[in-house]
Design a protein around this motif. Sequence first.
Motif, mmCIF file in Angstrom:
data_model
loop_
_atom_site.group_PDB
_atom_site.id
_atom_site.type_symbol
_atom_site.label_atom_id
_atom_site.label_comp_id
_atom_site.label_asym_id
_atom_site.label_seq_id
_atom_site.Cartn_x
_atom_site.Cartn_y
_atom_site.Cartn_z
ATOM 1 N N PRO A 29 -23.053 12.164 113.962
ATOM 2 C CA PRO A 29 -23.146 11.625 112.598
ATOM 3 C C PRO A 29 -21.884 11.875 111.775
ATOM 4 O O PRO A 29 -21.433 10.987 111.038
ATOM 5 C CB PRO A 29 -24.332 12.385 112.000
ATOM 6 C CG PRO A 29 -25.134 12.823 113.147
ATOM 7 C CD PRO A 29 -24.182 13.051 114.260
ATOM 8 N N THR A 88 -28.207 12.898 106.251
ATOM 9 C CA THR A 88 -28.648 11.620 105.673
ATOM 10 C C THR A 88 -28.176 11.498 104.224
ATOM 11 O O THR A 88 -27.696 10.437 103.803
ATOM 12 C CB THR A 88 -30.195 11.523 105.727
ATOM 13 O OG1 THR A 88 -30.612 11.963 106.993
ATOM 14 C CG2 THR A 88 -30.671 10.110 105.486
ATOM 15 N N ILE A 98 -28.096 7.522 110.775
ATOM 16 C CA ILE A 98 -27.837 8.957 110.574
ATOM 17 C C ILE A 98 -29.119 9.609 110.063
ATOM 18 O O ILE A 98 -29.712 9.145 109.085
ATOM 19 C CB ILE A 98 -26.659 9.167 109.604
ATOM 20 C CG1 ILE A 98 -25.393 8.711 110.316
ATOM 21 C CG2 ILE A 98 -26.541 10.627 109.186
ATOM 22 C CD1 ILE A 98 -24.214 8.589 109.454
ATOM 23 N N SER A 99 -29.510 10.684 110.752
ATOM 24 C CA SER A 99 -30.761 11.352 110.348
ATOM 25 C C SER A 99 -30.491 12.828 110.087
ATOM 26 O O SER A 99 -29.363 13.291 110.244
ATOM 27 C CB SER A 99 -31.795 11.196 111.471
ATOM 28 O OG SER A 99 -31.265 11.767 112.648
ATOM 29 N N GLY A 100 -31.528 13.509 109.665
ATOM 30 C CA GLY A 100 -31.414 14.947 109.427
ATOM 31 C C GLY A 100 -30.738 15.250 108.104
ATOM 32 O O GLY A 100 -30.797 14.451 107.147
ATOM 33 N N GLU A 101 -30.075 16.436 108.059
ATOM 34 C CA GLU A 101 -29.491 16.895 106.790
ATOM 35 C C GLU A 101 -28.285 16.068 106.371
ATOM 36 O O GLU A 101 -27.845 16.160 105.229
ATOM 37 C CB GLU A 101 -29.109 18.368 106.921
ATOM 38 C CG GLU A 101 -30.328 19.259 106.969
ATOM 39 C CD GLU A 101 -29.982 20.721 107.048
ATOM 40 O OE1 GLU A 101 -28.794 21.047 107.072
ATOM 41 O OE2 GLU A 101 -30.923 21.525 107.098
ATOM 42 N N LEU A 148 -27.588 19.606 121.178
ATOM 43 C CA LEU A 148 -28.258 19.430 119.886
ATOM 44 C C LEU A 148 -27.261 19.301 118.741
ATOM 45 O O LEU A 148 -27.434 18.466 117.841
ATOM 46 C CB LEU A 148 -29.219 20.599 119.622
ATOM 47 C CG LEU A 148 -30.475 20.599 120.492
ATOM 48 C CD1 LEU A 148 -31.273 21.864 120.279
ATOM 49 C CD2 LEU A 148 -31.342 19.387 120.159
ATOM 50 N N ARG A 156 -24.231 18.214 118.983
ATOM 51 C CA ARG A 156 -23.569 16.903 119.126
ATOM 52 C C ARG A 156 -24.451 15.799 118.568
ATOM 53 O O ARG A 156 -24.006 14.975 117.788
ATOM 54 C CB ARG A 156 -23.277 16.667 120.620
ATOM 55 C CG ARG A 156 -22.485 15.423 120.896
ATOM 56 C CD ARG A 156 -22.308 15.220 122.392
ATOM 57 N NE ARG A 156 -22.278 13.812 122.715
ATOM 58 C CZ ARG A 156 -21.241 13.021 122.494
ATOM 59 N NH1 ARG A 156 -20.152 13.505 121.962
ATOM 60 N NH2 ARG A 156 -21.295 11.738 122.786
ATOM 61 N N ARG A 157 -25.749 15.857 118.955
ATOM 62 C CA ARG A 157 -26.680 14.803 118.544
ATOM 63 C C ARG A 157 -26.898 14.814 117.025
ATOM 64 O O ARG A 157 -26.925 13.754 116.392
ATOM 65 C CB ARG A 157 -28.010 15.025 119.299
ATOM 66 C CG ARG A 157 -29.180 14.188 118.843
ATOM 67 C CD ARG A 157 -29.058 12.766 119.341
ATOM 68 N NE ARG A 157 -30.099 11.904 118.791
ATOM 69 C CZ ARG A 157 -30.084 11.386 117.583
ATOM 70 N NH1 ARG A 157 -29.094 11.650 116.758
ATOM 71 N NH2 ARG A 157 -31.067 10.595 117.162
ATOM 72 N N HIS A 158 -27.068 16.005 116.449
ATOM 73 C CA HIS A 158 -27.468 16.072 115.042
ATOM 74 C C HIS A 158 -26.324 16.314 114.064
ATOM 75 O O HIS A 158 -26.494 16.115 112.867
ATOM 76 C CB HIS A 158 -28.526 17.160 114.857
ATOM 77 C CG HIS A 158 -29.807 16.844 115.553
ATOM 78 N ND1 HIS A 158 -30.615 15.799 115.179
ATOM 79 C CD2 HIS A 158 -30.399 17.390 116.641
ATOM 80 C CE1 HIS A 158 -31.655 15.733 115.980
ATOM 81 N NE2 HIS A 158 -31.543 16.696 116.882
ATOM 82 N N VAL A 159 -25.192 16.776 114.537
ATOM 83 C CA VAL A 159 -24.096 17.092 113.606
ATOM 84 C C VAL A 159 -22.819 16.314 113.931
ATOM 85 O O VAL A 159 -22.309 15.571 113.082
ATOM 86 C CB VAL A 159 -23.801 18.624 113.586
ATOM 87 C CG1 VAL A 159 -22.686 18.933 112.605
ATOM 88 C CG2 VAL A 159 -25.045 19.412 113.249
#
Lengths: 288, 195
Positions: free
Chosen positions: A219, A247, A242-245, A211, A213-216
């Motif tokens: 990106p 962005t 790039i998604s999440g925080e 998680l 790796r995928r989200h932080v």
Amino acid sequence: MLRSLTARAIVPVAVAVTGFVIVCCILLYSVMKSDMINDAVSYEVNLADTIIKSTRYAMLKSDRETVSNIIDNIGSQDGIEHVRIFNKKGLIMFSQQHDEINRYVDKKTAGCIGCHAGTVPNATIRDMERARRFVNKRGTEVIAITAPIYNEPACYTASCHFHNSGQKILGTLDIGLSAAPLLKTLSVMRGRMMVFSIMVLILSVGGVAALLRRHVFVPLREIKAFTAKVNRGNLSPELSGISGELTDLAGDVRAMASRLRNAVEELEKLRGCREEAKEKAGVNANSV
Amino acid sequence: MAVPPPGRTEITLAMKNQATHSPQPEDAERPPAQKGAQESMEKIRRLKAKASRGLFALALFIAVSIGAVQNFEFLPTFSPHIRAVLGTPPSANMISAALMLYSFSAIILILSRMMSGSGSYSGFSHVGYLTAFFAFYHFSGALDENFWAVFAAGITVLGLESYHIWTFCTEEIKKEQENLAAPARNRGSGEGAGE
């Protein structure tokens, strides 16, 4: 050491989860082991009571042959390492191993010392204190229990017997069961717990790592590559997906790159105008 | 877990100044920049000492564990009278439940301190708590079966504490080193601009 963000984020989580799972597994194993041993001792206490009740009538009738037969039959069962009955003095009266009949038991051994530690033997003792674990001559681990055979009115009022009413204990039944099935179960349980722990660790640490790796990390790596390209002079690289925080951060970096590109373009335009003006001024000067 | 060495000329100069200068009266005459550098050096020294506390706590815990694995045979045994005064020890199951609760809360507290960036360290208190667990298991006669549980809990808690204090001190040292290097950098860029 641990300079990368990945290592810094995952190492404490991995250490905390691994450590806690190991502590819980060891404690759980220890509690389950003691519960299983307690169950085995309770089973032996019940078995000892059954044997005493089975031999009671034969003892009242002083029928030694029947008592001996009962002891032999019980002792021939799988898993029973020894069954013996000895009198108050410690003389073995009945045993599944006939060679030890008429021998004295050692009162200082683990099964006897519980009651015979003081000058006056203790007549009442709890179940768990009557149990002992040891390795016998055949190398088998044994869980044994001693059960006292108490004097009853039927015993001291019987015409054939010589026990007086003041004698509290007439003898002791000593029965020992092999601990091999219990140890095998514990070993299987230990293996299963280890597999379960490893699976929990892989899932939790792997899940957190995936998680993150995928989200932080991915990106961040893309933003880093984007800024590096901008820094090298490539002002029109792509930064998308790039998604999440992150962005907002990606948007800001993109906007900065875009403004830099506009500024460079304007500068180029101004430079072009200036050169054009210079050329015009040169042409005018020549014509004059 | 070595903290990064300063490795800058400013730091060595400041150290020389710190070694050669005598106390108070000269401090007043010293320029503020030099005073600041000396304070930074002192802070770096203190942070380096703090970073190694985790290792000391771990070493102490391992020493206690070695004693526990030998069933504390080197310590004098309590007389039956003292044992009677102390009373019945708690059951092994109760101690195990307390150990599980302790490890859980200790790990949560350390992780929350990591998250908030706090520099507080309580490794030596944890060594005390873990020693108490060893003592309780010893008195209840269940140390053999539960030794590894306390040891694993100790290594986890103290390992996390050490990691936390080490990363915190490393970051603080880096900040101080940047503070020390900043005046020199400014001076360099100022001279460059002057030229």
